[in-house]
Scaffold this active site. Structure first.
Site, PDB file in Angstrom:
ATOM      1  N   LYS A 167     -85.936 -48.645 -15.045  1.00 14.48           N
ATOM      2  CA  LYS A 167     -84.933 -49.702 -14.459  1.00 14.48           C
ATOM      3  C   LYS A 167     -84.400 -50.695 -15.107  1.00 14.48           C
ATOM      4  CE  LYS A 167     -85.685 -51.609 -10.220  1.00 14.48           C
ATOM      5  NZ  LYS A 167     -86.438 -52.051  -8.820  1.00 14.48           N
TER       6      LYS A 167
ATOM      7  N   GLU B 293     -92.620 -56.973  -3.835  1.00 10.95           N
ATOM      8  CA  GLU B 293     -91.697 -58.065  -3.320  1.00 10.95           C
ATOM      9  C   GLU B 293     -92.283 -58.737  -2.237  1.00 10.95           C
ATOM     10  OE1 GLU B 293     -90.684 -54.915  -4.394  1.00 10.95           O
ATOM     11  OE2 GLU B 293     -89.925 -55.809  -5.933  1.00 10.95           O
TER      12      GLU B 293
ATOM     13  N   MET C  64     -85.735 -52.960  13.344  1.00 11.75           N
ATOM     14  CA  MET C  64     -85.250 -54.209  13.098  1.00 11.75           C
ATOM     15  C   MET C  64     -86.178 -55.171  13.391  1.00 11.75           C
ATOM     16  SD  MET C  64     -82.011 -56.626  14.437  1.00 11.75           S
ATOM     17  CE  MET C  64     -82.072 -58.264  14.293  1.00 11.75           C
TER      18      MET C  64
ATOM     19  N   ASN D 162     -93.050 -54.295 -10.493  1.00  6.43           N
ATOM     20  CA  ASN D 162     -92.726 -55.718 -10.949  1.00  6.43           C
ATOM     21  C   ASN D 162     -93.983 -56.681 -10.673  1.00  6.43           C
ATOM     22  OD1 ASN D 162     -91.625 -55.432  -8.193  1.00  6.43           O
ATOM     23  ND2 ASN D 162     -92.082 -57.416  -8.429  1.00  6.43           N
TER      24      ASN D 162
ATOM     25  N   THR E 139     -94.123 -45.092   0.527  1.00  6.66           N
ATOM     26  CA  THR E 139     -92.717 -44.431   0.345  1.00  6.66           C
ATOM     27  C   THR E 139     -93.051 -43.160  -0.486  1.00  6.66           C
ATOM     28  OG1 THR E 139     -91.737 -45.719  -1.213  1.00  6.66           O
ATOM     29  CG2 THR E 139     -91.373 -46.158   1.186  1.00  6.66           C
TER      30      THR E 139
ATOM     31  N   ASP F 205     -87.421 -57.537 -11.670  1.00  2.50           N
ATOM     32  CA  ASP F 205     -87.979 -56.411 -10.882  1.00  2.50           C
ATOM     33  C   ASP F 205     -87.557 -55.233 -11.558  1.00  2.50           C
ATOM     34  OD1 ASP F 205     -88.642 -55.101  -8.416  1.00  2.50           O
ATOM     35  OD2 ASP F 205     -86.949 -54.748  -7.758  1.00  2.50           O
TER      36      ASP F 205
END
Ligand code: CA
Length: 705
Positions: free
Chosen positions: A366, A215, A676, A294, A197, A339
């Site tokens: 973060k 993740e 989706m 993370n 991204t 995270d």
């Protein structure tokens, strides 16, 4: 607590941590027209370095290699910003996905990206399209990403436009025509969960890119450098060690392996540490800087406990750009459990520390702390918290966090900041004129719990909670006790103190831009572009954007006219399941100039049905349905009935017919082409029955509140 705050709080109390997308845009077309030749051929390392920041252009994601998101332009200043008006808008032709792109502008040509990675070249004075290029990302890859099919922008260098696509390609386009020059797959062979991204960075003949995925099962973070001319791989540096039965790739990996527990077979899980944001670069030192994500899984108890730091996750790392060799690292969150990616923009400047001018690197993390390091060697200078933090009380002078023991009890706990971050990917800016950093800060409550009590969360590859080691959906049943906020914080990095702050009605606001006109600009979740006096925080101007915005603004100048641009479109990780406006329109680029009088587009109201009723279910299925929902639906769809949804619909406010025939939407349903996931390989008809029970029971309970 205002009404809006209350509703937003309920809304975001719904979400798990991150994730997937839904909906939209089959109509992007690959068109390469226009003969306008950009002056991008002259954009090279020297040009981008010299841009800091006195040019009329905006040459990288962060403005220049120093990632200050600052411009020396000052025709627009505190005295005339109230005359700022809309000059033009451009429709990115995407809906239901977040727009996180920060455009690059070279001599009157703007390069901006859309969700699903279409690249658009525009006349920066009129918004007319010069060319567009759609890399045709397969919609089925949306399920591999945690946080919507977003993209943050391009790099422009020596006549080429470089973009990294959600499905892992790095592509080079001819800046003048938009024609593909080369394309290379940056991902390893086989089934993997990497996505990209972030914006690449181009310097010294190389294009640098990382990826996201920590993740998920199997992502081992790395950064790659490609030859800008040919697309050939030059070097690759992993952020975490691999299989110890194989030779270490370099000495840094051997050192890092000592900080992982071999009993956990961490290399099978991947380790995480992904580099999903853009980069900073110091040409004099030839040092490339980036943050790492993370560790994977999130729960340190799944990684051998808190005595294992899990290097080089949650760290700031410096490599020699020319060779890819490790130079230094600083771990912002050892043994991370929440995270606390360290990927946020890294601003380079010089600060007076103890009477001496020190070249520093700064990071509003973060984890809620603002870090200042010596960027020559990574030496820790200082860190203080800019938002509340309940996991650490501060840092020692050696740069180690002083832990509170949070998360060690084995019981559910609220982590502050939560995984949505005190400051996430949204650009933080730094003004060398005011000496202040401008942080888009926030709090989004989340309660986490060990997965031991929740067998549904364990061991399902591809399930997000399985990769985390925590049940991040616990807020559905536990709920956070804190109040969410969105806050612009002006921060003095020398004194490590807040200079001023401005609270917004909701979290998940956009990035910031600082200018020499003594202004700081920010787009907001409630759909405005706002400008403040950078020195004292006085509110100077605002304009409606018609829908929530999350990206960062830029400014540039063409033929003596200064423009301010923001790409608008609600979504991204937190924006999928709540919204602070009732509008959602196509991704749209807004550009403002003094005296601008263009008519803004009007975005459609979100369509929602009344609170769900009439879906038959067996009450004994509700408990099992909760676990299935948390692990598969909550991150995008939120909690049924608790709010009217974000860029993804809330299932408590859809027609009962949809929930009654839920299986036809879950198994290769009509929205797969929009992003989706198809749950054929993950859920059964029995699971769907349980889901229906949870959705209707939860919506009914909301109705009785
Ligand atoms: Ca992460």
């Amino acid at each position: 607590m205002s009404q809006m705050k209350r509703s937003v709080r309920v809304a975001i109390a719904a979400v798990g941590s991150l994730l997937l997308a839904a909906s939209c845009n089959a109509n992007e077309t690959a068109s390469a027209g226009g003969a306008q030749v950009a002056a991008s051929a002259a954009i090279d390392t020297a040009a981008i370095s010299a841009n800091s920041p006195a040019s009329s252009n905006w040459l990288t994601y962060g403005g220049s290699y120093n990632s200050n998101h600052f411009s020396a332009l000052k025709k627009i200043d505190t005295s005339n910003v109230d005359k700022l008006g809309l000059a033009w808008t451009y429709d990115l032709n995407t809906t239901h996905h977040g727009v996180e792109s920060i455009p690059v502008v070279v001599d009157g040509v703007m390069y901006v990206t859309a969700p699903w990675n279409a690249v658009h070249a525009l006349d920066a004075t009129t918004g007319e399209q010069i060319w567009s290029y759609d890399p045709r990302v397969p919609r089925s890859v949306a399920r591999k990403g945690c946080c919507d099919v977003v993209n943050r922008g391009v790099a422009v260098y020596q006549g080429k436009v470089f973009e990294a696509t959600f499905d892992g390609r790095l592509i080079a386009l001819d800046a003048a025509t938009g024609k593909l020059v080369w394309s290379t797959d940056t991902l390893p062979d086989g089934n993997h969960n990497y996505t990209i991204t972030g914006a690449p960075l181009a310097a010294n003949g190389k294009v640098i890119i990382g990826n996201g995925g920590a993740e998920y099962f199997g992502a081992r973070g790395y950064v790659s450098a490609y030859d800008a001319q040919t697309g050939e791989l030059d070097w690759r540096w992993h952020t975490v060690p691999g299989d110890p039965d194989k030779p270490y790739e370099n000495a840094a990996m051997e050192k890092a392996a000592k900080t992982w527990d071999p009993k956990t077979k961490y290399w099978k899980q991947g380790g995480g540490g992904t580099v999903w944001q853009s980069f900073s670069y110091d040409p004099k030192l030839d040092l490339l800087y980036f943050g790492t994500g993370n560790a994977d899984p999130w729960d340190p108890n799944s990684r051998g406990g808190p005595k294992y730091d899990s290097l080089y996750t949650a760290s700031i790392v410096a490599l020699k750009l020319s060779t890819g060799k490790y130079v230094w690292h600083y771990q912002t969150t050892p043994a991370d459990m929440s995270d606390y990616d360290s990927d946020q923009d890294l601003a380079l400047t010089s600060l007076k520390i103890d009477g001496e001018s020190v070249p520093v690197i700064m990071n509003a993390n973060k984890n809620g702390f603002f870090f200042v390091l010596d960027r020559r060697n990574g030496k820790f200078i200082s860190a203080e918290n800019f938002t509340p933090a309940n996991w650490a009380t501060g840092y020692t002078k050696e740069g180690k966090p002083i832990l509170t023991g949070l998360g060690q009890s084995g019981k559910p706990f609220e982590t502050i900041p939560g995984p949505y971050a005190a400051h996430n990917w949204q650009a933080a800016s730094y003004s060398p004129e005011t000496g202040l950093a401008y942080i888009p800060a926030q709090l989004i409550p989340i309660v986490m719990a060990p997965v031991g009590n929740d067998p549904e969360s364990k061991g399902k590859a591809g399930g997000i909670n399985s990769g985390n080691g925590w049940n991040t959906g616990m807020q559905l049943v536990g709920g956070g006790k804190t109040t969410p906020f969105g806050r612009l914080i002006a921060w003095n990095p020398v004194t490590q103190k807040q200079a001023w702050a401005h609270d917004y009605p909701a979290p998940w606001n956009g990035g910031t831009l600082a200018t020499a006109g003594n202004l700081v600009f920010q787009a907001t979740a409630d759909g405005r572009l706002v400008a403040f006096n950078a020195q004292n925080g006085e509110s100077r101007w605002e304009s409606s954007l018609g829908q929530g915005a999350i990206a960062g603004p830029i400014t540039y100048s063409v033929d003596g006219t200064q423009y301010v641009t923001i790409a608008v479109g609600w979504g991204g990780s937190a924006g999928q399941s709540f919204s602070a406006t009732d509008r959602q329109g196509p991704g749209t680029v807004f550009t403002f100039a003094l005296g601008g009088k263009a008519t803004p587009p009007e975005f459609a109201k979100r369509k929602t049905a009344p609170l769900l009723s009439g879906v038959a279910y067996d009450p004994k299925d509700v408990a099992a349905g909760t676990a299935v929902y948390l692990n598969n639906c909550a991150i995008c769809h939120g909690t049924p009935g608790q709010n009217k949804g974000g860029s993804v619909p809330n299932l408590g406010y859809v027609d009962a017919a949809i929930i009654k025939s839920l299986g036809s939407f879950v198994f290769n349903g009509p929205y797969v082409s929009n992003g989706m996931p198809d749950f054929t390989d993950r859920l059964t008809q029995d699971d769907v029955t349980k889901l229906k029970a949870f959705i209707q029971a939860t919506a009914t309970a909301v109705g009785k509140q």
